[in-house]
Motif scaffolding. Structure first.
Motif, PDB file in Angstrom:
ATOM      1  N   PRO A 107      -2.113 -12.087  21.365  1.00 57.28           N
ATOM      2  CA  PRO A 107      -3.249 -11.726  22.221  1.00 57.28           C
ATOM      3  C   PRO A 107      -3.860 -12.981  22.849  1.00 57.28           C
ATOM      4  CG  PRO A 107      -3.916 -11.716  19.935  1.00 57.28           C
ATOM      5  CD  PRO A 107      -2.443 -12.011  19.952  1.00 57.28           C
ATOM      6  N   SER A 108      -4.921 -12.788  23.603  1.00 56.28           N
ATOM      7  CA  SER A 108      -5.608 -13.944  24.182  1.00 56.28           C
ATOM      8  C   SER A 108      -6.179 -14.801  23.054  1.00 56.28           C
ATOM      9  CB  SER A 108      -6.726 -13.488  25.116  1.00 56.28           C
ATOM     10  OG  SER A 108      -7.767 -12.897  24.374  1.00 56.28           O
ATOM     11  N   LEU A 159      -8.557 -15.790  17.794  1.00 57.31           N
ATOM     12  CA  LEU A 159      -9.551 -16.517  17.005  1.00 57.31           C
ATOM     13  C   LEU A 159     -10.452 -15.548  16.258  1.00 57.31           C
ATOM     14  CD1 LEU A 159     -10.781 -19.270  16.284  1.00 57.31           C
ATOM     15  CD2 LEU A 159     -12.261 -19.012  18.272  1.00 57.31           C
ATOM     16  N   LEU A 160     -10.873 -14.484  16.914  1.00 58.07           N
ATOM     17  CA  LEU A 160     -11.710 -13.476  16.277  1.00 58.07           C
ATOM     18  C   LEU A 160     -10.976 -12.803  15.122  1.00 58.07           C
ATOM     19  CD1 LEU A 160     -14.439 -12.027  16.398  1.00 58.07           C
ATOM     20  CD2 LEU A 160     -13.375 -10.356  17.889  1.00 58.07           C
ATOM     21  N   ILE A 161      -9.707 -12.510  15.296  1.00 53.43           N
ATOM     22  CA  ILE A 161      -8.902 -11.902  14.224  1.00 53.43           C
ATOM     23  C   ILE A 161      -8.859 -12.824  13.011  1.00 53.43           C
ATOM     24  CG2 ILE A 161      -6.544 -11.273  13.563  1.00 53.43           C
ATOM     25  CD1 ILE A 161      -6.185 -10.226  16.439  1.00 53.43           C
ATOM     26  N   TYR A 162      -8.596 -14.108  13.227  1.00 51.04           N
ATOM     27  CA  TYR A 162      -8.502 -15.048  12.112  1.00 51.04           C
ATOM     28  C   TYR A 162      -9.860 -15.270  11.434  1.00 51.04           C
ATOM     29  CZ  TYR A 162      -3.666 -16.122  13.191  1.00 51.04           C
ATOM     30  OH  TYR A 162      -2.315 -16.039  13.384  1.00 51.04           O
ATOM     31  N   ILE A 200     -12.882 -14.164   6.485  1.00 55.43           N
ATOM     32  CA  ILE A 200     -14.043 -13.721   5.705  1.00 55.43           C
ATOM     33  C   ILE A 200     -13.660 -12.594   4.757  1.00 55.43           C
ATOM     34  CG2 ILE A 200     -16.307 -12.618   5.888  1.00 55.43           C
ATOM     35  CD1 ILE A 200     -16.631 -14.173   8.554  1.00 55.43           C
ATOM     36  N   LEU A 201     -12.787 -11.698   5.215  1.00 53.03           N
ATOM     37  CA  LEU A 201     -12.419 -10.529   4.410  1.00 53.03           C
ATOM     38  C   LEU A 201     -11.729 -10.878   3.092  1.00 53.03           C
ATOM     39  CD1 LEU A 201     -11.188  -7.843   6.943  1.00 53.03           C
ATOM     40  CD2 LEU A 201     -13.249  -7.829   5.562  1.00 53.03           C
ATOM     41  N   TRP A 202     -10.960 -11.972   3.049  1.00 50.62           N
ATOM     42  CA  TRP A 202     -10.225 -12.280   1.826  1.00 50.62           C
ATOM     43  C   TRP A 202     -11.180 -12.623   0.682  1.00 50.62           C
ATOM     44  CZ3 TRP A 202     -10.197 -16.443  -1.385  1.00 50.62           C
ATOM     45  CH2 TRP A 202     -10.806 -17.602  -0.919  1.00 50.62           C
TER      46      TRP A 202
END
Length: 78
Positions: A37-38, A43-46, A51-53
Motif C-alpha cells: 500500500p501507500s 506506516l499506520l499498519i505497522y 501496539i497490538l502485540w
C-alpha cells in the motif's frame, strides 16, 4: 493467579527475546502476501500492529522495571 515478580521478569525477557522477533517475522510475512500500500497506510499498519502485540502482555510487563516489592529491604534503602 498472580505471578511473582521474578516469574514476571523472566517471562517478560522470554517474550521480548523470542516472542517479539517471531511476531515481527509473522507480521512481515503476512504483509508481504499483499500488494504494497501507500507509505502512509503501511506506516499506520505497522504502528497499529506494534501496539497490538503488547496488549495481551500488559500484566506481565507492569512493574518489571522497578525494584522487587517482595525483597527484604537492603541496608542501602534505609
Amino acid at each position: 493467579m498472580a505471578l511473582s515478580y521474578k516469574t514476571r521478569r523472566r517471562l517478560s525477557l522470554l517474550i521480548l527475546l523470542l516472542g517479539l522477533p517471531a511476531y515481527i517475522g509473522a507480521v512481515w510475512f503476512v504483509t508481504s502476501l499483499f500488494d504494497r500500500p501507500s507509505i502512509v497506510v503501511e506506516l499506520l499498519i505497522y504502528i497499529v500492529l506494534g501496539i497490538l502485540w503488547a496488549l495481551p502482555f500488559r500484566a506481565v510487563f507492569r512493574g518489571v522495571g522497578k525494584a522487587d516489592p517482595d525483597a527484604p529491604p537492603s541496608s542501602e534503602d534505609r
